[in-house]
Structure formats: C-alpha cells, structure tokens
Design an enzyme around this catalytic site. Structure first.
Site, short mmCIF file in Angstrom:
data_model
loop_
_atom_site.label_atom_id
_atom_site.label_comp_id
_atom_site.label_asym_id
_atom_site.label_seq_id
_atom_site.Cartn_x
_atom_site.Cartn_y
_atom_site.Cartn_z
N GLU A 177 -105.46 -28.50 8.81
CA GLU A 177 -106.60 -28.31 7.82
C GLU A 177 -107.28 -29.33 7.52
O GLU A 177 -106.79 -30.66 7.81
CB GLU A 177 -105.75 -28.09 6.40
CG GLU A 177 -104.74 -26.79 6.40
CD GLU A 177 -104.10 -26.57 5.37
OE1 GLU A 177 -104.44 -27.32 4.32
OE2 GLU A 177 -103.01 -25.82 5.27
N GLU A 212 -96.94 -26.41 5.24
CA GLU A 212 -96.41 -27.55 4.62
C GLU A 212 -95.24 -27.54 3.93
O GLU A 212 -95.04 -27.83 2.71
CB GLU A 212 -97.46 -27.78 3.63
CG GLU A 212 -98.83 -28.30 3.89
CD GLU A 212 -99.93 -28.75 3.05
OE1 GLU A 212 -99.62 -28.56 1.77
OE2 GLU A 212 -100.90 -29.29 3.51
#
Ligand code: GLA
Ligand code: ZN
Length: 690
Positions: free
Chosen positions: A312, A158
């Site tokens: 995710e 991320e």
C-alpha cells in the site's frame, strides 16, 4: 540465455503496479466495474489486491457462501493478464458473527469486551473465530487456489492489537511457561520481588500492569508470537490448495509494537504499507526521506537477496494526514522510485477507486470521484506504469553493502519500557536515523539488520543505542571487532539483558566494556531546550574540528584504554571524554557517548570514512545534501537511482562515469543535472564483482 530472475509472483516478469481493489462496493453498478477494467489498462496497472474487507459479501449468512462475483472478477483479471493478490477476509469480521459469537470480540486491558466497531478487532485465541477463518480460507483456497490470475495470497490485513480475554491470558501463561519453565525462573527473570510482585501461580500475572518492564517486553513478544501463530494458522488451507503461491501479510513500516523482523520469517514475501508525507515545503523532508530509506533497507534485509514490495502507498492524498494537502507534482514518482531503489520490485496503492461513502471516501486513489482519466493523479500513475515497463531489467538486481546498522524491536522494547532513560518521542528510531542518514547523505549502501542476523562479513557495523544484548550477539560482536571490523556504538549500549535486567559491573555490559575500552558511568538526561558543547581533542586521529552540540543525553565516560577523540566542554563533566576509540584485537571500536546533532554525527562519519576508507559511496564524487543515489546490481549491469529530495536543481560531476538514462536512453557522460524533486534511473555495465 540468461535465466529469468526470481520474481515476487512466479513467472511474472513485471514490476508489480496496482492497487487494493474493492469491486464488492460496486456490485450493483456493473458499468463502473467495466470502466475499472478499461482504466486498469490505461493506467499500466497489473496487480490487484482483492477481497480484503469482503467477508460478508462472501458469506452473507453463516455457512452460505457466494463467490460468483469474485469468480467473475478473477476471470476478467486473468483475461486481461493481471495478477490478483487475493485476501483472506479476517481483517474485518462480519457483523452477524460478532453478534452471534460475542467471544470473538476483543477484551481490553480493563476487562471490557469491545462492541463491533471499525476493523482489526478479533480475539487471537477464540476457537470459534479460528473455525470461521479456517472455513472461509478453505473455501477461498479450494475455489481460487488454482485460478490463473492468482499471484499471491494477502493474508488478513495489517494484523495488530492485543486482547486481554481469559483465552488470550491463558495463552500468554502457556507461552511464558514454555519460555521460562517454571515460576521461579520467571520471577528471577522479571525481578519480581520488586513491589512484591512475586508470582506464585501463572494466573496471578496480568500484562496490563506496567510495574515490571521485563513483563512488558514479554507481553509485546507474546503478541508478535500470537500474530505469527495466527498468520500460520490462516495460511494452512491456502498452502494445502496452492503450495506454489506465495503468502504475505502487509506490515506497517516501523510500527512500535509489532516485531516485523520476527514475523518476516513466516511470510514468503515481505510487503509494507507506507504513507510518507513528502511535502516540498517541509523543512524535514530530507530527514523523512532518510528515515524511510532506513526502513526500506531494513525490509530489504528481512529476507536477504529477495525482493520485497509496497503493498500500500497512495498516488494522491491519504485523508488521515492533516492538513489535507495535495501531493505535489513529482512527489509520487519520488516516493515510488525510492522504494524500488532500495530493493522493492513493486509499488501498489491503497486504493484503486475512491468509494462514495465511509471513513475513507476522501482517501487518495488512482480513480477519483470524477472518474476522469485526464485527472492529474491518474496521469501520474499512467506515467509511472510506463516507466516501470522500461525498468523491468532491474528485476533480480541486488544491493551490495559493506556497512550494516542494527535496528531491532527487541532492543527497542527493552529500551522503551525502561523508566528513566531518555527514550521518549521515538528516541530509538531518531538516533538510528541520525547515524543512518550520515551514510545516506553520502550515498553509501547500508544493510539494516536485526541483532540475530550475521554481520561478520561487513567492514563497518553501527549500533545506535543497542540497549539490550544477548550473549550470542555480544560474542559475535566481540569476534567481529577482534578480527578487524570497525564498530560505532552510541550511549545506551549494553545496558540490559533480554529480560531488561541491568548488567552489573559497568556499562557497556556483558564484556563490551573491554571491547570499547571505556566505562559509561552515568548518563545525564537533559531538558528538551538544553544542550552541552563538545570539543574535539587536540590532534585527534579523525581530525574532528569545531565545537559540537549534544542534546537529550550525555554519557559520563571513563577511559580504560580508549583514546578520547572529543571531550565535553561544560557542566561538571567538562573535560571528560564524549567520543572515544579503542583498538581491540585487529579492530577499532568507536563510542559516541552523547546524542550529537545530526550535523555532528555526519561530521563524525565523514572524518571516519576519509581517514580510514572503511566504506565508500556508490559514486566517485560528493553530491549536495538531499541528493541520494542508490545502486542495484545484476551480474552484468549496475542501476543507479538518482533522487533529488530538495527544491533546487543540482549538477553532478560524472567523474568518468558513463550512464544511460533508462527512461529515454539518453547518454550522460560529463555532467548530470537533476531538477527539484526529480528522480531518474541510469544504467551502465557493471564495474564491481560480487
Ligand atoms: C491501511 C489499511 C487500508 C487503508 C489504509 C488507508 O494501510 O490497510 O485498508 O485503510 O490504511 O491509508
Ligand atoms: Zn482474546
């Protein structure tokens, strides 16, 4: 024999199903790791992301590497037939490194250097940090690049955030110089005579200053460029040792500050981290589902024709969503199948096992603290794993759409950094969702595209608040309509160019005034509790009926060839056009000059589709709101994903369709009953041709 479809992980003909796995947190309890490998089989999980936050476990002291534990885990993964998405660990640097090399820590906009806290906090341009990353990535590539378990590289985690250190500011100046050539051009592009901001040297520029919105947009662009540059830097050693292994970095849905459209060109596979709050008691669940569907379609279209996946998601409850309400039965499957319905070929979780300590110890996981395989969440994962085995024929199937909607970070940034327009509270996204969900409610496939993507072959193009234009986009749009395309644009179309300078000569600018046959002279931004009524024009060609409601923004339009389909009913602009249509070349250009209520936007599209037939649903019947049907097709089969986002049962008429439920082979011919929050996948021989 039919060739096997191109899958996300080469020669791995499975829907990816697995999780972020952190055995590095359990190295001193080997029996837990043994149990993990047993439970992975039970859960029907096949793919695990490893080592995301493991840098200090790999390199406890500078230059002293320890990979034995990883070797052991990778070998066990291979022997179990699992694939590993092996991370580079730059998402969280070692504490020893932060201490020894303070320059690798980020500097904030006020010039203060961050302490070593949390994660995702390294400077993008620090030479030392890059050296350290190159070394660790090279070690990983050399040792594991040919490991049979390696399926993909998970580059960092991320990526996000800005750094204002001198090195990053200098990199910004170089980037600007490349973009503008010289300061004169930059000053003109940014309108920097405003408030005496004319720059006479590059290092007079400080991006922490919000006075020039053109500069703000460039700073955001530059940050995405820095992330892309860092990503490419990270992948060099991985590609050198394992050129065939795809690389990805996990994106964060519609994050406002990172242009994932731009970044998607660098990754081999698009992956996303998505944590919806599907709460059955939430009256906005359906709207949320539509917003996620839009995002899924955008991600699907980043690399047209290629599968993407959820890196995710969560089988249980993410601890940061307040209140800590459990995920209700059925919701997990609903959420995961929604991604598959929109072209994903894998859904993985954060996290495999709950840790015993730290910030995320109560974050949902496949394996809970009770370590019990009868646990409700664990069972939901087992059930999904079993379904995914049956869904493998879906691999390689694609969505075919005749409608496209433009969603673009460049547009969003120019809009959101402009002071004055009603751009707060994520208005860019909300209006896009209002329009998207009108088609979603009717189960019409939509491709969600960036401005620069080719839209010439679609029949319907939707432009929600396409604030900023490029010349190239404008000319392709003009050509699209001239050749017979149907376009629907809204208020705030064609206001600025790409450095946020307003077009002069009437909005929508850059020549679009002629395409739409109107000028959008003024925009009235309302208080949050105010609305304006809009009345359909008598005998309007779409057959719009009933009083409509606008909030937030109303455009005062003047007709220049277009016809008014509806007019405002109140305020000083009562009687002036609110919704218009213009014939341009062989095409039709609609302009919706107000933020209509979602119900009214839906009515508009219903009537447009009924009257013109420009696009159609994937099924030959209307279904209740909150039901959604997506279709994915191979050369010989169609797969229908039927999802119920409501708390009531519905019966759908099959209207001659003959489907087989993939899960158990049941034949459905006359009526399909879909229970609250249920999702099912059906197949049938293909009826359409590509
Ligand atoms: C992000 C991170 C994960 C984890 C989850 C929690 O997506 O990438 O490491 O922190 O959030 O929801
Ligand atoms: Zn920096």
């Amino acid at each position: 024999m039919k060739p096997e479809p191109e899958t996300i992980i080469r020669n791995f003909q499975k829907i990816l199903h697995g999780a972020d796995y952190n055995p590095d947190q359990w190295l001193d309890v080997p029996e837990v790791i043994d149990e993990d490998f047993r439970l992975m089989r039970v859960a029907g999980c096949n793919t695990f992301a490893l080592g995301i936050f493991a840098w200090t476990s790999y390199e406890p002291e500078e230059g002293n590497y320890r990979f034995d534990w990883l070797q052991g885990i990778m070998d066990r993964m291979a022997s179990q037939g699992n694939k590993v998405i092996l991370a580079t660990p730059s998402g969280s640097k070692p504490a020893w490194m932060s201490k020894r090399y303070p320059e690798i820590r980020r500097v904030n906009a006020l010039g203060l250097r961050d302490p070593h806290t949390r994660r995702h906090n390294h400077c993008w341009s620090s030479r030392i940090f890059r050296e350290k990353v190159r070394s660790i990535n090279t070690e990983l590539g050399r040792r594991f690049g040919n490991h049979p378990a390696l399926g993909m590289w998970h580059v960092s985690n991320e990526y996000q955030g800005h750094c204002y250190c001198d090195g990053c500011l200098n990199a910004f100046y170089q980037w600007l110089e490349k973009r503008y050539g010289d300061l004169d051009s930059l000053n003109r592009a940014w309108w920097s005579t405003f408030w005496n901001h004319t720059f006479t040297a590059w290092d007079e520029i400080h991006p922490g200053d919000a006075s020039l919105d053109g500069m703000q947009v460039d700073w955001l662009r530059f940050n995405s460029w820095q992330i892309g540059d860092f990503y490419q830097f990270e992948t060099q050693p991985l590609k050198a040792f394992s050129p065939e292994i795809p690389c990805t970095t996990n994106f964060m849905t519609l994050s406002p500050r990172i242009d994932y459209g731009y970044l998607s060109q660098f990754v081999d596979v698009v992956s996303d981290d998505q944590y919806p709050r599907f709460d059955p008691d939430d009256t906005k669940l359906v709207e949320q589902a539509a917003r996620i569907a839009l995002k899924h379609d955008l991600y699907r279209c980043f690399k047209p024709g290629k599968p993407w996946f959820l890196m995710e998601s969560c089988p249980g409850h993410p601890q940061w969503i307040k209140p800590n309400r459990l995920k209700r039965p059925g919701m997990h499957r609903l959420e995961m199948l929604q991604a598959i319905a929109h072209g994903a070929e894998g859904t993985c979780y954060f996290q495999w096992r709950k840790g015993r300590g730290g910030f995320e110890k109560f974050h949902g996981a496949v394996v809970d603290h009770d370590q019990n395989e009868q646990n409700r969440v664990f069972r939901s994962v087992v059930e999904l794993g079993a379904l995914y085995t049956k869904l493998t024929p879906v691999l390689g199937s694609r969505v075919r759409a005749r409608a496209a909607l433009i969603f673009d970070w460049e547009v969003r940034w120019n809009f959101e950094t402009s002071r004055g327009p009603a751009s707060e509270n994520d208005a860019y996204q909300r209006v896009a969702v209002d329009h998207y969900q009108s088609l979603w409610k009717r189960s019409i496939s939509v491709d969600v595209l960036r401005r620069e993507q080719d839209f010439s072959a679609y029949d319907l193009l939707i432009l929600p608040q396409t604030w900023a234009l490029t010349d190239d986009f404008t000319s392709r749009l003009t050509e699209f309509v001239r050749r017979g395309g149907t376009v629907v644009a809204t208020h705030y179309t064609g206001i600025t160019n790409d450095t946020n300078l307003c077009y002069t000569g009437g909005f929508p600018g850059n020549g679009l005034r002629e395409v739409f046959g109107i000028v959008d002279e003024e925009q009235d931004c309302l208080h949050s509790d105010e609305v304006r009524k809009i009345d359909p024009a008598d005998r309007n060609e779409l057959g719009l009926t009933g009083s409509m409601t606008a909030s937030e923004v109303c455009s005062v339009l003047h007709l220049e060839g277009a016809d008014a389909l509806a007019t405002f009913a109140s305020d000083f602009y009562a009687g002036s056009a609110a919704i218009t249509v213009n014939t341009f070349g062989d095409g039709r250009a609609y302009y919706v000059g107000a933020r209509l209520s979602p119900e009214d936007v839906s009515q508009f599209y219903d009537k447009l589709i009924q009257t013109t037939g420009v696009v159609e649903s994937v099924v030959p019947f209307r279904h209740p709101e909150g039901i959604n049907i997506q279709r994915r097709s191979t050369s010989d089969h169609d797969y229908y994903f039927v999802q119920n986002f409501t708390d009531s049962s519905h019966k759908l008429p099959m209207k001659g369709l003959h489907w087989k439920r993939v899960e158990d082979g049941a034949e459905i011919t006359t009526e399909l009953e879909i229970h609250p929050f249920e999702s099912q996948v059906y197949s049938c021989r293909s009826t359409q041709r590509s």
